[in-house]
Design an enzyme around this catalytic site. Structure first.
Site, short mmCIF file in Angstrom:
data_model
loop_
_atom_site.label_atom_id
_atom_site.label_comp_id
_atom_site.label_asym_id
_atom_site.label_seq_id
_atom_site.Cartn_x
_atom_site.Cartn_y
_atom_site.Cartn_z
N LYS A 192 0.87 -1.19 0.00
CA LYS A 192 0.00 0.00 0.00
C LYS A 192 0.90 1.23 0.00
O LYS A 192 1.49 1.61 1.01
CB LYS A 192 -0.93 0.03 1.21
N GLU A 267 10.20 1.56 10.37
CA GLU A 267 11.23 2.58 10.12
C GLU A 267 10.55 3.93 10.19
O GLU A 267 9.73 4.25 9.33
CB GLU A 267 11.86 2.37 8.74
N CYS A 301 14.23 10.84 5.89
CA CYS A 301 14.25 10.40 7.30
C CYS A 301 15.63 10.60 7.92
O CYS A 301 15.75 10.87 9.10
CB CYS A 301 13.81 8.95 7.39
N GLU A 400 10.32 16.70 14.28
CA GLU A 400 10.68 16.45 12.89
C GLU A 400 9.87 17.38 11.99
O GLU A 400 8.65 17.29 11.93
CB GLU A 400 10.38 14.98 12.52
P1 NAD Z 1 2.76 8.51 7.39
O1 NAD Z 1 3.02 7.75 8.65
O2 NAD Z 1 1.74 9.58 7.42
O3 NAD Z 1 2.29 7.51 6.23
C1 NAD Z 1 3.08 6.42 5.81
C2 NAD Z 1 2.18 5.36 5.22
O4 NAD Z 1 1.33 4.85 6.23
C3 NAD Z 1 1.26 5.87 4.12
O5 NAD Z 1 1.15 4.89 3.11
C4 NAD Z 1 -0.07 6.03 4.83
O6 NAD Z 1 -1.20 5.93 3.99
C5 NAD Z 1 -0.01 4.86 5.80
N1 NAD Z 1 -0.88 4.98 6.98
C6 NAD Z 1 -1.24 6.11 7.65
N2 NAD Z 1 -2.04 5.78 8.70
C7 NAD Z 1 -2.16 4.42 8.69
C8 NAD Z 1 -2.85 3.49 9.52
N3 NAD Z 1 -3.57 3.87 10.57
N4 NAD Z 1 -2.75 2.18 9.23
C9 NAD Z 1 -2.03 1.75 8.17
N5 NAD Z 1 -1.37 2.59 7.35
C10 NAD Z 1 -1.43 3.91 7.60
O7 NAD Z 1 4.17 9.05 6.90
P2 NAD Z 1 4.45 10.02 5.67
O8 NAD Z 1 4.04 11.39 6.07
O9 NAD Z 1 3.91 9.39 4.43
O10 NAD Z 1 6.06 9.92 5.57
C11 NAD Z 1 6.93 10.74 6.26
C12 NAD Z 1 7.47 10.02 7.49
O11 NAD Z 1 8.13 8.83 7.12
C13 NAD Z 1 8.50 10.85 8.24
O12 NAD Z 1 8.25 10.77 9.62
C14 NAD Z 1 9.81 10.16 7.90
O13 NAD Z 1 10.86 10.34 8.83
C15 NAD Z 1 9.39 8.75 7.81
N6 NAD Z 1 10.37 7.95 7.06
C16 NAD Z 1 11.18 7.11 7.75
C17 NAD Z 1 12.16 6.37 7.07
C18 NAD Z 1 13.10 5.45 7.80
O14 NAD Z 1 13.75 4.66 7.15
N7 NAD Z 1 13.19 5.51 9.12
C19 NAD Z 1 12.28 6.50 5.69
C20 NAD Z 1 11.43 7.39 5.03
C21 NAD Z 1 10.48 8.10 5.73
#
Ligand code: NAD
Length: 505
Positions: A192, A267, A301, A400
């Site tokens: 997804k 992650e 990230c 962040e």
């Molecule tokens: P997000 O958590 O809002 O969304 C990530 C994914 O989760 C999306 O596909 C979203 O639709 C899904 N999602 C949201 N709520 C959900 C739920 N209740 N159940 C299941 N899926 C759900 O994150 P974002 O805004 O898309 O991405 C940015 C974040 O990702 C930042 O915090 C960044 O640091 C982090 N990130 C971490 C890494 C790492 O390797 N540690 C890498 C890239 C990004």
């Protein structure tokens, strides 16, 4: 407009045409599939917020179909020979390389990430398939653990269908970082992708299928996190969740997966420090600091979003960062000259912009930058920004922001640098600049971070463990660490018929 920019725009328009003409569909059991109830959502480009097309919104019936498809395909895929899986992974990598221009251009328009970075991200996606594919034949190997009376040995077997949930920053590369090891291990996947950047996930599904991946081994389902993602993480056919995203979403997903006891790899976010001592090679440190916060629009990230600078060089170093930030080229992400593009979505833009008011209230100084860019039209632009005179307790030093915004904090000595670095909730990455070898080792040992780079920007070796401590994550990716997550380790104990078995009754 330069000639390459012009060509990029023409080519991108050509590749994006199909998404405008018909809604983007899920990919289930080897076929593009509409949502059962016909629902869709609109996808926009951050360049000017114009629509790129409609996307199927996955509901309960669609998630169920995708999960059941992955469960059915698992019965065959888990038994497919390692060398056959390896050959397919290599064909996928070749197909990604063949379509890397299309992937890069589409992703650049979908996410706002400058093409100069996206071109490499597409190729790194191919590299992920090659790297993990090469290890597919040996992924099941275990260890021999003999005793006097028994031979214990271990083997690994794929855990089952995996829910892969990914964010919108470098979405293609990040999804391959999960999907390639899962498939190489013998697992099947329901992916997804983030609803703000859905396009290249569908290209990946198409590419994998075209390269000979059997139907149902990789399924892609579009939709929002709250609806589609939630349903997927709760589905009983999914045996594990590989999640990349925000820390609070990770925590929510743990709750959703708990009733069915799903294994979770998370992650999550970061507020990564880069510590610069006065004895460092300051030219190299400056290049790395600027690159690690302002590349990829700061939507990364592992971005070094807090720079901790030794007091004696604080003013001089901040002035140098400020000058470099002010000199960055902002603009259309398809322009090869552009270094800063628009932020992914208006909601994210508003979040990043809110920190400018917060910084002012907290008493930080905006050395360069600003919450909007006059040349940005209706796009989601902020200017690359440096906040100085920040203190460790300010929100801009702890939260962040996930944009091209850097917070600079002075420190007097090693102990204070360490204390400031470790005081946030996060613990993903840390960067350290010093020529003192002992200090480099001491701080690398004591920093609360899953990854520490000394005198280097983020430089990835695919076999090395990637992941965070504290609120930045659970588990590690990379090399064999990935297979440990996607596989069950089984111990087999064979008696040599020499030990005494207790006799009762
Ligand atoms: P997000 O958590 O809002 O969304 C990530 C994914 O989760 C999306 O596909 C979203 O639709 C899904 N999602 C949201 N709520 C959900 C739920 N209740 N159940 C299941 N899926 C759900 O994150 P974002 O805004 O898309 O991405 C940015 C974040 O990702 C930042 O915090 C960044 O640091 C982090 N990130 C971490 C890494 C790492 O390797 N540690 C890498 C890239 C990004």
């Amino acid at each position: 407009m330069n000639a390459i920019f012009e060509r990029h725009r023409t080519q991108a328009d050509r590749y994006l045409e199909r998404f405008r003409l018909a809604p983007l569909r899920h990919f289930i059991a080897g076929r593009p599939t509409d949502s059962a109830d016909g629902r869709v959502f609109v996808n926009a480009t951050p360049i000017d917020n114009s629509h790129l097309g409609e996307v199927a919104l996955g509901g309960a019936h669609d998630v169920d179909s995708a999960a059941n498809s992955a469960a059915a395909a698992f019965e065959t895929w888990r038994l497919t020979r390692g060398d056959e899986r390896k050959a397919i992974m290599h064909r996928i990598a070749d197909a990604i390389v063949a379509r890397s221009e299309e992937i890069a251009l589409v992703e650049s328009v979908d996410t706002g990430q400058p093409i100069r970075y996206m071109a490499k991200a597409a190729l790194r996606g191919a590299e992920n398939f090659r790297f993990f594919g090469d290890r597919a034949p040996s992924a099941r190997d275990g260890v021999s653990l003999p005793t006097d009376d028994h031979l214990n040995y271990t083997v690994r077997q794929p855990i089952g269908p995996i829910a892969v949930i990914t964010p919108w920053n470098t979405p293609f590369m990040l999804s391959t970082w999960k999907i390639a090891p899962a498939l190489s291990a013998g697992c099947t996947v329901v992916h997804k992708p983030a609803e703000w950047s859905p396009l290249t996930a569908s290209l990946l599904a198409e590419i994998c299928h075209g390269a000979g991946l059997p139907a149902g081994v990789l399924n892609t389902i579009h939709g929002t996190g709250e609806l589609t993602g939630k349903l997927l993480t709760e589905h009983p056919a999914m045996k594990a969740i590989a999640f990349v995203g925000e820390s609070k979403t990770g925590s929510q997903i743990m709750i959703q997966g708990a009733p069915s006891l799903k294994r979770l790899h998370a992650e999550l976010g970061g507020k990564n420090p880069v510590i610069v001592f006065a004895d460092a090679d300051l030219d190299r440190a400056l290049d790395a600091v600027v690159f690690m916060i302002y590349s990829l629009n700061g939507e990364r990230c592992t971005s070094s979003s807090r720079v901790l600078v030794e007091e004696s060089i604080y003013a001089e170093f901040c002035a140098a960062v400020s000058a470099r930030a002010a000199a960055l080229t902002i603009g259309h992400p398809l322009d090869p000259e552009v270094e800063i593009g628009p932020l992914i979505h208006q909601r994210h833009l508003e979040k990043v912009q809110a920190y400018f008011a917060i910084a002012e209230q907290e008493g930080a100084t905006m050395a360069t930058g600003g919450p909007s860019w006059e040349g940005g039209g209706s796009g989601n632009y902020v200017r690359p920004t440096l906040f100085t005179h920040a203190t460790p307790s300010m929100r801009i030093a702890n939260e962040e922001i996930f944009g091209p915004v850097l917070t600079a904090i002075p420190f007097v000595d090693e102990a204070e640098a360490l204390a400031i670095a470790n005081r946030t909730d996060y613990g993903l990455a840390a960067y350290l600049w010093t020529q003192d070898i002992g200090r480099g080792h001491r701080l690398a040992r004591d920093l609360d971070a899953g990854m520490v780079w000394v005198n280097s920007e983020n430089n990835r070796h695919l076999a090395a463990p990637f992941g965070g401590m504290k609120a930045s994550g659970i588990g590690r990716d990379g090399g064999d660490y990935s297979f440990d997550f996607y596989m069950e380790t089984k111990n087999i104990c064979i008696a040599l018929d020499t030990h005494k078995i207790p006799r009762i009754g």
